[in-house]
Design a protein around this motif. Structure first.
Motif, PDB file in Angstrom:
ATOM      1  N   LEU A   1       4.518  -4.630   4.975  1.00  0.00           N
ATOM      2  CA  LEU A   1       5.457  -3.563   4.620  1.00  0.00           C
ATOM      3  C   LEU A   1       6.754  -3.866   5.352  1.00  0.00           C
ATOM      4  O   LEU A   1       6.810  -3.847   6.589  1.00  0.00           O
ATOM      5  CB  LEU A   1       4.911  -2.195   5.027  1.00  0.00           C
ATOM      6  CG  LEU A   1       5.865  -1.018   4.826  1.00  0.00           C
ATOM      7  CD1 LEU A   1       6.195  -0.843   3.355  1.00  0.00           C
ATOM      8  CD2 LEU A   1       5.276   0.266   5.405  1.00  0.00           C
TER       9      LEU A   1
ATOM     10  N   SER B   1       6.680  -3.574  -0.244  1.00  0.00           N
ATOM     11  CA  SER B   1       5.370  -4.147   0.101  1.00  0.00           C
ATOM     12  C   SER B   1       5.216  -5.433  -0.698  1.00  0.00           C
ATOM     13  O   SER B   1       5.355  -5.430  -1.923  1.00  0.00           O
ATOM     14  CB  SER B   1       4.235  -3.173  -0.256  1.00  0.00           C
ATOM     15  OG  SER B   1       4.349  -1.993   0.491  1.00  0.00           O
TER      16      SER B   1
ATOM     17  N   TRP C   1      -0.422  -9.217   3.169  1.00  0.00           N
ATOM     18  CA  TRP C   1       0.367  -8.090   2.660  1.00  0.00           C
ATOM     19  C   TRP C   1       1.170  -7.501   3.831  1.00  0.00           C
ATOM     20  O   TRP C   1       0.614  -7.255   4.911  1.00  0.00           O
ATOM     21  CB  TRP C   1      -0.528  -7.015   2.068  1.00  0.00           C
ATOM     22  CG  TRP C   1      -0.908  -7.258   0.643  1.00  0.00           C
ATOM     23  CD1 TRP C   1      -2.080  -7.747   0.189  1.00  0.00           C
ATOM     24  CD2 TRP C   1      -0.097  -6.994  -0.501  1.00  0.00           C
ATOM     25  NE1 TRP C   1      -2.071  -7.830  -1.184  1.00  0.00           N
ATOM     26  CE2 TRP C   1      -0.860  -7.364  -1.641  1.00  0.00           C
ATOM     27  CE3 TRP C   1       1.194  -6.498  -0.694  1.00  0.00           C
ATOM     28  CZ2 TRP C   1      -0.367  -7.258  -2.925  1.00  0.00           C
ATOM     29  CZ3 TRP C   1       1.684  -6.376  -1.974  1.00  0.00           C
ATOM     30  CH2 TRP C   1       0.909  -6.759  -3.082  1.00  0.00           C
TER      31      TRP C   1
ATOM     32  N   ILE D   1       0.039  -5.037   6.551  1.00  0.00           N
ATOM     33  CA  ILE D   1      -0.742  -3.935   5.958  1.00  0.00           C
ATOM     34  C   ILE D   1      -1.898  -4.490   5.106  1.00  0.00           C
ATOM     35  O   ILE D   1      -2.352  -3.842   4.164  1.00  0.00           O
ATOM     36  CB  ILE D   1       0.154  -3.025   5.097  1.00  0.00           C
ATOM     37  CG1 ILE D   1       0.829  -3.836   3.985  1.00  0.00           C
ATOM     38  CG2 ILE D   1       1.167  -2.300   5.951  1.00  0.00           C
ATOM     39  CD1 ILE D   1       1.522  -2.970   2.952  1.00  0.00           C
TER      40      ILE D   1
ATOM     41  N   LYS E   1      -3.963  -2.471   2.461  1.00  0.00           N
ATOM     42  CA  LYS E   1      -3.990  -2.833   1.047  1.00  0.00           C
ATOM     43  C   LYS E   1      -5.423  -2.956   0.550  1.00  0.00           C
ATOM     44  O   LYS E   1      -5.758  -2.535  -0.565  1.00  0.00           O
ATOM     45  CB  LYS E   1      -3.253  -4.154   0.832  1.00  0.00           C
ATOM     46  CG  LYS E   1      -1.787  -3.998   0.523  1.00  0.00           C
ATOM     47  CD  LYS E   1      -1.596  -3.395  -0.869  1.00  0.00           C
ATOM     48  CE  LYS E   1      -0.141  -3.247  -1.221  1.00  0.00           C
ATOM     49  NZ  LYS E   1       0.032  -2.639  -2.552  1.00  0.00           N
TER      50      LYS E   1
END
Length: 750
Positions: free
Chosen positions: A159, A145, A157, A183, A187
């Motif tokens: 993954l 991440s 953010w 994500i 997050k």
């Protein structure tokens, strides 16, 4: 010829079969009849080869169609999921991406981390470490991440998950595929949840979370700190409160069912078995369908809060200097006694002239004196009585459960005697006295406010006698009401200009000519008429209104004198009384300067009369103020000389010009002792090079005596009563005409 045509036909048929096998039906008998066996065999082989090629092409076409459909479905699936699909050729650095939202570029050959320049600097180390671990086959998958920058230079953010899918003969990685998922929202949610989790863990309040059946599922460290033990011993246990039975637990649950919330302050034992005041709050937690999933129980230790409340209560209800209950608690307790209809007496004390101690020795010593006095008097109070400090130098004693006059008066006498007993402090022996006003409940008032007001009234009258106590009566109340009326009348009179200045002439005792006058204030109201100075001036002194009244008198006197000077009717000085409160003003000289400048009156024409008691309150300070006034050319006079406690040592230091003999001494001159007293005063004044004025002269005999005693100036009803400005103008004119008539006429000699 016919055979040749047949051969050509068969060849054409074979060629057509290549492109249109379904429409072609091969006739082997016809081939055998047309060609030789060898040729027929060749054609059969050629046919099957062509047929196989056709079938292969058709299968290949179907495979391409299936692959294209699969690619389309895969692309749609990836786009629908929002993920980015990637295929990384590690050797060349080429990356193929599907649904690339971040506009990633091709990585350079030999670059270990694709798009390293777009990864956040704080995350690049983590990505590098995780990627190396996967390539070293330490992990089954690469998963990281991190934050990556889009085409607008905004970080998101993501993954990133991938796996090596191809290696060379030396087991070096060749290809790696994976997905990138945004994500950011996860997050944000994760950070929020972490924040809440940290808050719960760091809260000083103990928190326990129960399931819908009231079995414990989690707790925070503060719970263990409060109740002791370890986490595992509590998990799964049903909700209980130590010291409270199941019936009480059922009542709590029933309340929660009705209100969804429960809160109460209880006594619970901590891990040290100490009973503590704890506020317990229980709230329901529901899911999106409105079903109860959990209960949150908060245990708040109120020990420190109770201590703070106690300290705050003491601060708000206790006097810091003496430690006695203060005015706030006085009213609270008195209201309770009134509600209980309990007979009680209220004694209010006021220390006489305590301000002098503060001013001369300092407030710190004054506070120490009050603290010692409180300790001394508190010991005299009965166990059921309460001693209060109401503020400043005012105290109160509430004697509950009694209205016995003898008991009350005995206590009052004991207190007065204790107060008058000298205090030895800082090399000083301090003696103070007090005045006490006494009221009874319910005879003298039904409320604390009325009782205190009436006690203050009684104390005010006791103060006039000095070191005395008085019970309240109706006549005192009448006087208090009258005093309040006068105070209100003065306030209104200052606003509406009802204060008028009258003038009483000062006459030369030998020539009988006018040498000056004294400005005297008169209070003339529209409805009440003239109010005597003996009535309103003492009240004005107490309320502080005398300062404004004094300035009004000075301003009007300067204005009138300037007018008479301009008319050539007057050339002497006007004497204006200066009150004790005016004299103590820090900006006194500035105020006087402003009034003189406003009326354009030279300071030579002004004389200020200061009472003997005023200058003797603080002689050193008085000398400083008087020198400042004298430096401006203002004349100074001591009024009512002989009625106070003048010290000759200080008297000779005062920058005085005039000494006034009080009317009481003038009235007593018909006796030898009285005459000798005035003689002594005049002699002292002359020895100090002071001019002498006798006031209150009403008889010719008094005038004769004063002349024999060498008194220079007199004023009083013998010459004139105080006159209004218009009347005094006429008086001046008559004096002027008299002077003209007395001038000798010039005779012309031929």
């Amino acid at each position: 010829m016919i055979k040749q045509i047949k051969k050509i036909s068969v060849v054409m048929m074979l060629l057509n079969a290549v492109y249109s096998l379904p429409a072609f039906a091969l006739n082997f008998d016809e081939l055998n009849n047309t060609f030789s066996p060898l040729m027929a065999g060749v054609f059969v082989v050629f046919f099957f080869i062509t047929l196989g090629q056709y079938l292969y092409n058709k299968k290949l076409k179907r495979a391409h169609q299936t692959l294209s459909l699969s690619e389309h479905r895969l692309k749609s699936t990836v786009e629908g999921s929002g993920d980015t699909l990637w295929d990384w050729n590690i050797a060349t650095g080429e990356i193929i991406r599907i649904n690339d939202k971040y506009m990633m570029h091709k990585s350079a050959a030999g670059e270990f981390i694709p798009n390293a320049n777009r990864i956040h600097p704080q995350d690049i180390t983590l990505v590098d470490r995780l990627l190396k671990q996967h390539i070293a086959e330490k992990t089954a998958f690469f998963e990281a991440s991190y934050r990556i920058k889009d085409s607008l230079d905004q970080y998101h953010w993501v993954l990133d998950r991938g796996k090596i899918i191809e290696k060379d003969n030396n087991l070096n990685p060749l290809r790696m595929t994976g997905t990138v998922r945004d994500i950011s929202h996860l997050k944000s949610t994760e950070e929020r949840l972490n924040l809440f989790a940290k808050c719960v863990e760091s809260l000083t309040d103990a928190i326990a979370i129960y399931d819908r059946h009231f079995n414990l599922v989690d707790l925070n460290p503060s719970y263990l700190k409060l109740f002791g033990g370890i986490r595992v011993q509590y998990i799964g246990r049903p909700f209980t409160l130590s010291g409270y039975d199941n019936r009480y637990m059922s009542e709590i649950k029933a309340c929660l069912k009705d209100t969804e919330h429960w809160q109460e302050e209880l006594k619970l034992r901590n891990h040290k078995d100490i009973l503590l005041p704890i506020e317990i709050t229980i709230d329901e937690i529901k899911n999106n369908q409105g079903q109860i999933t959990n209960y949150v129980v908060v245990f708040s230790d109120l020990t420190e809060r109770k201590k703070a409340e106690s300290q705050l209560h003491n601060l708000s209800n206790r006097d810091r200097t003496t430690g006695l209950p203060n005015r706030n608690l006085f009213f609270t307790n008195l209201k309770k006694l009134a509600q209980q209809k309990t007979h009680h007496a209220l004694l209010v004390f006021d220390l006489d002239n305590f301000k002098k101690i503060n001013d001369s020795l300092g407030h710190q010593l004054g506070d120490s004196l009050l603290a010692k006095l409180a300790m001394r008097l508190n010991k005299l109070a009965r166990q059921q009585d309460t001693f209060y400090r109401l503020g400043g130098d005012e105290f109160a004693l509430v004697m509950s459960g009694t209205n016995d006059i003898h008991t009350i008066t005995r206590t009052a006498k004991q207190f007065l005697a204790a107060i008058a007993t000298p205090f030895k402090m800082a090399n000083h022996e301090l003696v103070i006295t007090s005045s006490v006003g006494i009221v009874l409940f319910p005879e003298d008032g039904a409320t604390p406010e009325i009782l205190l007001k009436n006690a203050d009234t009684a104390m005010y009258h006791a103060k006039q006698k000095g070191n005395h106590y008085l019970f309240f009566n109706d006549s005192m109340n009448e006087q208090a009401v009258k005093r309040l009326q006068i105070e209100n009348l003065m306030r209104y009179g200052l606003k509406e200009d009802h204060f008028v200045v009258y003038y009483q002439p000062k006459m030369d005792i030998k020539t009988g000519k006018l040498v000056g006058m004294e400005a005297l204030v008169r209070f003339i109201t529209p409805k009440k008429g003239i109010i005597s100075p003996g009535v309103f001036i003492p009240i004005a002194e107490e309320t502080g209104q005398i300062i404004e009244i004094g300035e009004v008198v000075l301003d009007k006197a300067c204005k009138d004198v300037k007018n008479w000077i301009d008319q050539d009717l007057f050339n002497g000085r006007v004497a204006v009384n200066l009150s004790a409160k005016q004299f103590s003003l820090p900006d006194l000289t500035t105020r006087i300067d402003v009034i003189l400048q406003k009326n354009q009156l030279p300071s030579y024409f002004l004389e200020l009369e200061i009472t003997e008691g005023t200058v003797m309150d603080d002689p050193k300070e008085a000398i400083s103020i008087m020198r400042s006034l004298s430096a401006r050319g203002i004349h100074l006079a001591i009024d009512d000389f002989g009625t106070g406690y003048s010290s000759l040592a200080y008297l000779k230091q005062f920058p005085l010009n005039t000494l006034k003999v009080d009317k009481a001494f003038v009235d007593d001159m018909n006796t030898e002792r009285g005459r000798n007293m005035v003689d002594s005063i005049v002699t002292i004044a002359h020895n100090l090079d002071l001019h002498v004025v006798a006031e209150g002269v009403e008889q010719a005999e008094q005038l004769v005596i004063l002349e024999d005693l060498n008194c220079e100036t007199v004023q009083g009803y013998y010459y004139s009563k105080p006159l209004s400005p218009d009347e005094f103008s006429e008086f001046l004119k008559s004096q002027k005409q008299r002077e003209r008539n007395e001038q000798p006429s010039l005779k012309v000699v031929n």
